[in-house]
Design an enzyme around this catalytic site. Structure first.
Site, PDB file in Angstrom:
ATOM      1  CB  ILE A 106     -87.355  29.673  14.761  1.00 50.47           C
ATOM      2  CG1 ILE A 106     -87.313  28.829  13.474  1.00 50.47           C
ATOM      3  CG2 ILE A 106     -88.772  29.784  15.314  1.00 50.47           C
ATOM      4  CD1 ILE A 106     -88.071  29.388  12.286  1.00 50.47           C
ATOM      5  CB  VAL A 113     -84.522  12.297  24.557  1.00 42.61           C
ATOM      6  CG1 VAL A 113     -85.953  12.345  25.066  1.00 42.61           C
ATOM      7  CG2 VAL A 113     -84.067  13.664  24.064  1.00 42.61           C
ATOM      8  CB  SER A 154     -80.745  23.259  11.778  1.00 45.28           C
ATOM      9  OG  SER A 154     -80.245  24.569  11.649  1.00 45.28           O
ATOM     10  CB  SER A 178     -90.493  22.425  28.562  1.00 51.42           C
ATOM     11  OG  SER A 178     -89.164  22.624  28.134  1.00 51.42           O
ATOM     12  NE  ARG A 179     -85.868  26.539  26.080  1.00 57.02           N
ATOM     13  CZ  ARG A 179     -84.797  27.199  26.481  1.00 57.02           C
ATOM     14  NH1 ARG A 179     -84.902  28.102  27.434  1.00 57.02           N
ATOM     15  NH2 ARG A 179     -83.621  26.979  25.934  1.00 57.02           N
ATOM     16  CE  LYS A 234     -80.711  20.388  15.324  1.00 58.80           C
ATOM     17  NZ  LYS A 234     -81.977  19.856  15.851  1.00 58.80           N
ATOM     18  CG  ASN A 256     -88.479  20.304  19.139  1.00 56.90           C
ATOM     19  OD1 ASN A 256     -88.321  21.150  18.271  1.00 56.90           O
ATOM     20  ND2 ASN A 256     -88.448  20.615  20.449  1.00 56.90           N
ATOM     21  CE1 TYR A 278     -78.590  22.933  16.727  1.00 54.26           C
ATOM     22  CE2 TYR A 278     -78.262  23.956  14.586  1.00 54.26           C
ATOM     23  CZ  TYR A 278     -79.097  23.597  15.617  1.00 54.26           C
ATOM     24  OH  TYR A 278     -80.438  23.889  15.542  1.00 54.26           O
TER      25      TYR A 278
HETATM   26  P1  NAP Z   1     -85.029  25.677  22.889  1.00 56.81           P
HETATM   27  O1  NAP Z   1     -85.956  26.844  23.078  1.00 56.81           O
HETATM   28  O2  NAP Z   1     -83.663  25.741  23.446  1.00 56.81           O
HETATM   29  O3  NAP Z   1     -85.757  24.365  23.406  1.00 56.81           O
HETATM   30  C1  NAP Z   1     -85.091  23.132  23.299  1.00 56.81           C
HETATM   31  C2  NAP Z   1     -85.866  22.129  24.097  1.00 56.81           C
HETATM   32  O4  NAP Z   1     -85.191  20.861  24.004  1.00 56.81           O
HETATM   33  C3  NAP Z   1     -85.933  22.494  25.564  1.00 56.81           C
HETATM   34  O5  NAP Z   1     -87.265  22.282  26.008  1.00 56.81           O
HETATM   35  C4  NAP Z   1     -84.990  21.482  26.212  1.00 56.81           C
HETATM   36  O6  NAP Z   1     -85.393  21.086  27.495  1.00 56.81           O
HETATM   37  C5  NAP Z   1     -85.114  20.308  25.285  1.00 56.81           C
HETATM   38  N1  NAP Z   1     -83.982  19.397  25.390  1.00 56.81           N
HETATM   39  C6  NAP Z   1     -82.693  19.614  25.032  1.00 56.81           C
HETATM   40  N2  NAP Z   1     -81.977  18.513  25.277  1.00 56.81           N
HETATM   41  C7  NAP Z   1     -82.835  17.593  25.789  1.00 56.81           C
HETATM   42  C8  NAP Z   1     -82.698  16.274  26.243  1.00 56.81           C
HETATM   43  N3  NAP Z   1     -81.519  15.644  26.228  1.00 56.81           N
HETATM   44  N4  NAP Z   1     -83.795  15.613  26.693  1.00 56.81           N
HETATM   45  C9  NAP Z   1     -85.008  16.206  26.714  1.00 56.81           C
HETATM   46  N5  NAP Z   1     -85.196  17.479  26.315  1.00 56.81           N
HETATM   47  C10 NAP Z   1     -84.113  18.150  25.854  1.00 56.81           C
HETATM   48  O7  NAP Z   1     -84.872  25.361  21.333  1.00 56.81           O
HETATM   49  P2  NAP Z   1     -85.798  25.710  20.067  1.00 56.81           P
HETATM   50  O8  NAP Z   1     -85.277  26.952  19.478  1.00 56.81           O
HETATM   51  O9  NAP Z   1     -87.231  25.572  20.398  1.00 56.81           O
HETATM   52  O10 NAP Z   1     -85.368  24.523  19.100  1.00 56.81           O
HETATM   53  C11 NAP Z   1     -86.079  23.302  18.995  1.00 56.81           C
HETATM   54  C12 NAP Z   1     -85.408  22.450  17.931  1.00 56.81           C
HETATM   55  O11 NAP Z   1     -85.371  23.177  16.711  1.00 56.81           O
HETATM   56  C13 NAP Z   1     -83.962  22.093  18.268  1.00 56.81           C
HETATM   57  O12 NAP Z   1     -83.681  20.801  17.836  1.00 56.81           O
HETATM   58  C14 NAP Z   1     -83.175  23.107  17.465  1.00 56.81           C
HETATM   59  O13 NAP Z   1     -81.898  22.639  17.168  1.00 56.81           O
HETATM   60  C15 NAP Z   1     -84.040  23.232  16.232  1.00 56.81           C
HETATM   61  N6  NAP Z   1     -83.833  24.475  15.502  1.00 56.81           N
HETATM   62  C16 NAP Z   1     -84.060  25.684  16.071  1.00 56.81           C
HETATM   63  C17 NAP Z   1     -83.845  26.839  15.332  1.00 56.81           C
HETATM   64  C18 NAP Z   1     -84.093  28.214  15.889  1.00 56.81           C
HETATM   65  O14 NAP Z   1     -83.785  29.196  15.193  1.00 56.81           O
HETATM   66  N7  NAP Z   1     -84.610  28.359  17.097  1.00 56.81           N
HETATM   67  C19 NAP Z   1     -83.396  26.747  14.010  1.00 56.81           C
HETATM   68  C20 NAP Z   1     -83.177  25.503  13.455  1.00 56.81           C
HETATM   69  C21 NAP Z   1     -83.406  24.364  14.202  1.00 56.81           C
HETATM   70  P3  NAP Z   1     -84.628  21.637  28.812  1.00 56.81           P
HETATM   71  O15 NAP Z   1     -84.648  23.119  28.687  1.00 56.81           O
HETATM   72  O16 NAP Z   1     -85.461  21.118  29.920  1.00 56.81           O
HETATM   73  O17 NAP Z   1     -83.246  21.075  28.741  1.00 56.81           O
END
Ligand code: NAP
Length: 245
Positions: A186, A62, A140, A12-13, A157, A88, A153
């Site tokens: 990111i 999930v 990550s 969703s984002r 990961k 993801n 976390y």
């Molecule tokens: P984000 O903006 O917080 O988005 C996370 C998404 O996951 C949201 O849409 C959330 O939905 C969904 N989600 C979480 N728990 C869920 C569940 N149990 N069932 C279904 N949906 C769920 O995070 P992001 O920054 O895009 O990160 C995406 C992935 O990349 C994550 O796994 C994160 O750990 C990894 N990552 C991110 C970074 C970074 O710097 N941003 C770095 C390394 C790794 P709701 O909002 O509806 O709960």
């Protein structure tokens, strides 16, 4: 990737949204999973459709086995079995270990690691039958380097990397690849709330001296999902501006 059925969790984002948009632009039919943000998920669906792509939203938490089973069945009912699975969805509950509650550890493991295991298992039977599948787990840089305040976390990961390699070995002879992508820092909602002092020290640790964009992670995912990556399995691809090397 024309007409391939792709399921992206947490789309969703942020990074998931970017992955959904890129896969759809390459012709995949994209299942946008979300947990709570229905309006944002519908907006992603709308954007993809307006660009001529095929997409549909599917609500599911999930971390819950019954919801994962229902999600995978609903997608199959719509388009046929999932062929490309991108795990993801993820959360953070950062805290120094001395102060971290067991519930914070458990929540992160359930949402980040258990979810990917449940989904991979739920999609596997049909992938084995089809002798084709792509599973991509979003790990990550924290898994590779460690990060103070992220024992939960980083463990989840790093678990994804070990799980990816083990499953990759189990299914390598059946046309299924399993890989991990390890983003660095990111710019998404997940990282938006960090204080400026933290942002500065992170930027100083990145050789490219800038944060990454969600689309840059999506490019690595679409590559691993493509036919061009069919001989690549069990790997962890860092997308981090050189932070970990
Ligand atoms: P984000 O903006 O917080 O988005 C996370 C998404 O996951 C949201 O849409 C959330 O939905 C969904 N989600 C979480 N728990 C869920 C569940 N149990 N069932 C279904 N949906 C769920 O995070 P992001 O920054 O895009 O990160 C995406 C992935 O990349 C994550 O796994 C994160 O750990 C990894 N990552 C991110 C970074 C970074 O710097 N941003 C770095 C390394 C790794 P709701 O909002 O509806 O709960």
């Amino acid at each position: 990737m024309e007409d391939r059925v792709a399921l992206i969790t947490g789309a969703s984002r942020g990074i998931g949204k970017a992955i959904a948009i890129q896969l759809a632009s390459l012709g995949a039919r994209v299942a946008i999973n979300y947990r709570t943000r229905e309006q944002e998920a519908l907006a992603v669906e709308q954007q993809i459709r307006s660009e001529g792509g095929v997409a549909k939203t599917f609500a599911a938490d999930v971390s819950q086995e019954a919801e994962v089973q229902a999600l995978v069945s609903e997608v199959a009912h719509e388009w046929g079995p999932v062929e490309i699975l991108v795990n993801n969805a993820g959360i953070t509950r950062d805290q120094l270990m001395a102060r971290m509650k067991t519930a914070e550890f458990d929540a992160v493991m359930a949402n980040n690691l258990r979810s990917a295991w449940l989904l991979s298992k739920a999609c596997l039977r049909n992938m084995l039958r089809a002798r084709y599948g792509r599973i991509i787990n979003i790990s990550s840089v924290s898994a590779l380097m460690g990060n103070a305040g992220q024992t939960n976390y980083a463990a989840s990961k790093a678990g994804l990397i070990g799980m990816s390699k083990s499953l990759a070995r189990e299914v390598a002879s059946r046309g299924i690849t399993v890989n991990a992508v390890a983003p660095g820092f990111i710019e998404t909602e997940m990282t938006a709330s960090l204080p400026e002092s933290t942002l500065t020290s992170i930027r100083n640790a990145i050789p490219m001296a800038r944060f990454g964009q969600a689309s840059e992670v999506a490019s690595a995912v679409t590559f691993l999902a493509s036919d061009g990556a069919q001989y690549i399995t069990g790997q962890t691809l860092s997308v981090d501006g050189g932070m970990y090397m």
